[in-house]
Design an enzyme around this catalytic site. Structure first.
Site, mmCIF file in Angstrom:
data_model
loop_
_atom_site.group_PDB
_atom_site.id
_atom_site.type_symbol
_atom_site.label_atom_id
_atom_site.label_comp_id
_atom_site.label_asym_id
_atom_site.label_seq_id
_atom_site.Cartn_x
_atom_site.Cartn_y
_atom_site.Cartn_z
ATOM 1 N N LYS A 1 0.729 -0.861 -0.206
ATOM 2 C CA LYS A 1 0.522 0.215 0.062
ATOM 3 C C LYS A 1 0.999 1.121 0.026
ATOM 4 O O LYS A 1 0.610 2.193 0.619
ATOM 5 C CB LYS A 1 -0.854 -0.243 1.151
ATOM 6 C CG LYS A 1 -1.638 -1.245 0.856
ATOM 7 C CD LYS A 1 -2.740 -0.842 2.223
ATOM 8 C CE LYS A 1 -4.027 -2.204 2.316
ATOM 9 N NZ LYS A 1 -2.895 -3.305 2.820
HETATM 10 O O1 LIG Z 1 -8.909 -3.000 1.814
HETATM 11 C C1 LIG Z 1 -8.485 -3.779 2.052
HETATM 12 C C2 LIG Z 1 -7.116 -3.634 1.555
HETATM 13 C C3 LIG Z 1 -5.424 -4.676 1.846
HETATM 14 N N1 LIG Z 1 -6.768 -5.983 2.730
HETATM 15 C C4 LIG Z 1 -5.490 -6.733 3.529
HETATM 16 O O2 LIG Z 1 -5.997 -8.264 3.007
HETATM 17 C C5 LIG Z 1 -5.216 -9.045 4.012
HETATM 18 C C6 LIG Z 1 -6.838 -9.559 4.667
HETATM 19 O O3 LIG Z 1 -6.373 -10.828 5.279
HETATM 20 P P1 LIG Z 1 -7.349 -10.913 6.029
HETATM 21 O O4 LIG Z 1 -6.764 -12.546 6.799
HETATM 22 O O5 LIG Z 1 -8.382 -12.289 4.811
HETATM 23 O O6 LIG Z 1 -8.562 -10.495 6.260
HETATM 24 C C7 LIG Z 1 -4.685 -7.560 5.025
HETATM 25 O O7 LIG Z 1 -3.629 -8.062 4.162
HETATM 26 C C8 LIG Z 1 -4.899 -6.528 4.490
HETATM 27 O O8 LIG Z 1 -3.998 -5.753 5.140
HETATM 28 C C9 LIG Z 1 -7.699 -5.590 2.910
HETATM 29 O O9 LIG Z 1 -7.681 -6.662 4.053
HETATM 30 N N2 LIG Z 1 -8.082 -4.878 2.827
#
Ligand SMILES: O=c1ccn([C@@H]2O[C@H](COP(=O)(O)O)[C@@H](O)[C@H]2O)c(=O)[nH]1
Length: 278
Positions: free
Chosen positions: A96
């Site tokens: 990001k």
């Molecule tokens: O809007 C967003 C952007 C990035 N993420 C990222 O995805 C994963 C989600 O992890 P889970 O364990 O599936 O919840 C995490 O690395 C976030 O930084 C997001 O969740 N939302």
């Protein structure tokens, strides 16, 4: 060089619509019987790569969980990226990044220049210093067949107050981002290389995604509460461009490789069913 959009299109065709995140949360390390230290981190990441790298379309290491171990964590990220690239999956580094243009240029060379030790297929980027400030990333991505996924409507509840705010022309901030990215992807086939991030948790977006012509990364599935069925509500007619993304939901099935594979297969099956519903 083949574009990222074309490579992603083929990977999803061959392996199914799924991105799996490598998010070594301390709780997951403990659940896997690993210490919350650099060795635990390395073992966690290499187990995921060995189990899923040869079958999942995209793997998305979350840089934060590596950075928290300092230089040794960054070295572990570097070697995870290398292993992933050898395994055949596309690597999307979730960092990001976003800054003024001259600094974005340095981020672009860090991640999107093939001569860099942390070179990946694509990165996540924040547009909140202006989509135009990400120009150097888009340029380097185009030059080397890379991709950029730009945040539009994030999966966290706090995102809405900024992203759904309206500007002087009546459009939401998210729609402004979407429109600028759509212009960058115009005419690309089979898919543009600049994607958007739209959380599977956000419900009806009120946005028009019809002209994006690029991949739509959908995090928020599983641990954050969204299900594959929610993708229909969020993406509507743009469903065919969605790349669903799971981290904890799949990782929580580990550490046995067969269990990780089974969790990934379930996720692909659920998403395929949801994405092909008429
Ligand atoms: O809007 C967003 C952007 C990035 N993420 C990222 O995805 C994963 C989600 O992890 P889970 O364990 O599936 O919840 C995490 O690395 C976030 O930084 C997001 O969740 N939302």
């Amino acid at each position: 060089m083949e574009s990222f959009g074309a490579r992603l299109h083929r990977a999803v065709d061959e392996r199914g619509p799924l991105c799996v995140g490598i998010d070594p949360h301390p709780e997951l390390l403990a659940r896997w019987g690993l210490n919350d230290d650099i060795d635990g981190l390395r073992r966690f990441a290499s187990t995921v790569v060995d189990a899923l790298g040869d079958r999942v379309a995209v793997v998305k290491p979350q840089s934060a969980f590596f950075e928290r171990f300092g230089s040794r964590g960054v070295a572990a990220l570097e070697s995870t990226i290398r292993q992933l690239r050898d395994s055949g999956s596309l690597v999307l580094l979730d960092v990001k990044r976003g800054d003024i243009g001259s600094t974005v240029r340095a981020y672009a060379s860090a991640y999107l220049d093939p001569s860099s030790p942390v070179y990946v297929d694509a990165v996540t980027a924040s547009p909140f210093l202006g989509v135009g400030s990400l120009g150097p990333m888009f340029e380097l991505a185009a030059e080397h067949g890379g991709g950029v996924f730009v945040l539009a409507l994030t999966s966290n509840p706090e995102g809405a107050s900024v992203q759904r705010a309206r500007g002087a022309d009546g459009r939401t901030v998210a729609q402004t981002v979407i429109d600028e990215i759509s212009q960058l992807n115009a005419g690309a086939a089979p898919l543009g290389s600049i994607g958007l991030v739209v959380g599977a948790t956000v419900g009806e977006t009120g946005c028009d995604l019809s002209a994006v012509n690029g991949p739509l990364l959908a995090p928020g599935l599983g641990a954050q509460g969204a299900t594959a069925d929610d993708l229909r509500v969020v993406f509507g007619p743009a469903l065919t461009s969605v790349l669903p993304s799971y981290s904890r939901e799949v990782l929580g099935a580990g550490p046995r490789p067969e269990a990780l594979r089974a969790a990934a297969e379930r996720a692909v099956a659920d998403c395929r069913a949801a994405l092909t519903m008429s």
